[in-house]
Enzyme design. Structure first.
Site, mmCIF file in Angstrom:
data_model
loop_
_atom_site.group_PDB
_atom_site.id
_atom_site.type_symbol
_atom_site.label_atom_id
_atom_site.label_comp_id
_atom_site.label_asym_id
_atom_site.label_seq_id
_atom_site.Cartn_x
_atom_site.Cartn_y
_atom_site.Cartn_z
ATOM 1 C CG ASP A 1 58.531 86.830 2.332
ATOM 2 O OD1 ASP A 1 59.720 86.358 2.255
ATOM 3 O OD2 ASP A 1 57.628 85.922 1.924
ATOM 4 C CG ASN B 1 47.653 80.733 4.542
ATOM 5 O OD1 ASN B 1 48.763 80.591 3.799
ATOM 6 N ND2 ASN B 1 47.365 81.983 5.304
ATOM 7 C CG HIS C 1 51.481 82.148 3.028
ATOM 8 N ND1 HIS C 1 51.503 82.287 4.118
ATOM 9 C CD2 HIS C 1 52.562 81.630 2.520
ATOM 10 C CE1 HIS C 1 52.473 81.911 4.821
ATOM 11 N NE2 HIS C 1 53.382 81.314 3.773
ATOM 12 C CD GLU D 1 49.431 85.275 5.204
ATOM 13 O OE1 GLU D 1 49.037 84.521 4.690
ATOM 14 O OE2 GLU D 1 50.127 85.624 5.855
#
Ligand code: F6R
Length: 246
Positions: free
Chosen positions: A71, A140, A142, A147
């Site tokens: 990413d 979170n 991810h 996401e």
């Protein structure tokens, strides 16, 4: 949890980093032309140190390996320290003389990001798929920049980073703002990898690791997609495993 997901707990971060490096070394012994994906972030830094040391000692060669970027931030050029390929070069690729001709990075300053994502998917397909990916776990849940809300079969694409991710990534960049958009391999792309290693370290990740391992598939918790991946090893240190029980 699927039968293909194994949890291995190491005493501390150093032991976790050594164990991760051993697995990468074994992978390259078995298949020197492996196609790799390595996350950036803080968690793999110890593994990169171990791999750099192994390279110095002649215990590993990346000469025939290839690497696809997991990413990166959209709009942040290679020269910017926040560019994640730049980070990967500093902390890993340059230290092990990884041939740059065997790497595929996101051209983050492109004006055609959709085509750019398609190009990365084509590179993966043309190089025979991902053999080993080493991922980190977001606060979170991810995976890469996938996401909460990401489709479990999503492909490589442009994404808007979640507020929790922007907040947690601020520690990487000091005063500089965290870019709001990213390009990421999709959950569906990652699901096709032959082997996945998820590295999780520190007490701050204990709650989210417990949630990911105990929840069924849930798009609100992208890392639960790991339950569908073919061969997953979750490598956690004692602190990260603190909420898992006996
Ligand atoms: C970075 C990436 C992220 C990180 C995750 C954990 O390339 O893909 O998903 O792996 O945010 O980051 P750290 O390791 O810094 O806690």
């Amino acid at each position: 949890m699927t039968a293909d997901l194994t949890l291995q707990i190491e005493e501390n971060y150093s032991a976790l980093s050594r164990a991760a490096a051993r697995l990468v070394i074994r992978q390259l012994e078995e298949k020197p032309d492996s196609n790799l994906v390595f996350a950036t972030g803080k968690t793999p830094l110890g593994m990169f140190d171990e791999l750099a040391a192994a390279y110095q000692q002649g215990r590993i060669s990346f000469e025939n390996a290839s690497l696809v970027e997991l990413d990166d931030y959209y709009g942040i050029p290679l020269e910017d320290p926040r560019n994640l390929f730049n980070w990967l070069r500093r902390d890993f690729l340059d230290r092990v003389e990884f041939p740059l001709r065997n790497t595929a990075r996101f051209l983050t300053d492109t004006s055609a990001p959709v085509e750019e994502c398609a190009r990365i998917e084509q590179f993966i397909a043309a190089s025979g798929g991902i053999d080993l990916q080493v991922l980190g776990l977001g606060p979170n849940g991810h995976l890469g920049f996938n996401e909460p809300g990401s489709a479990l079969d999503s492909g490589t694409r442009v994404v808007r980073l979640a507020p929790a991710s922007l907040e947690s990534s601020q520690r990487y960049w000091g005063e500089q703002p965290v870019p709001e958009y990213g390009l990421t391999l999709g959950l569906g792309t990652l699901a096709a990898a032959r082997k996945t290693l998820l590295l999780v370290s520190g007490g701050a990740k204990a709650g989210i690791l417990h949630k990911v391992l105990s929840s069924p598939l849930d798009p609100c918790l992208p890392a639960t997609a790991l339950h569908t991946f073919p061969d997953v090893l979750v490598l956690a240190d004692r602190e990260a495993a603190g909420a898992l029980g006996d």
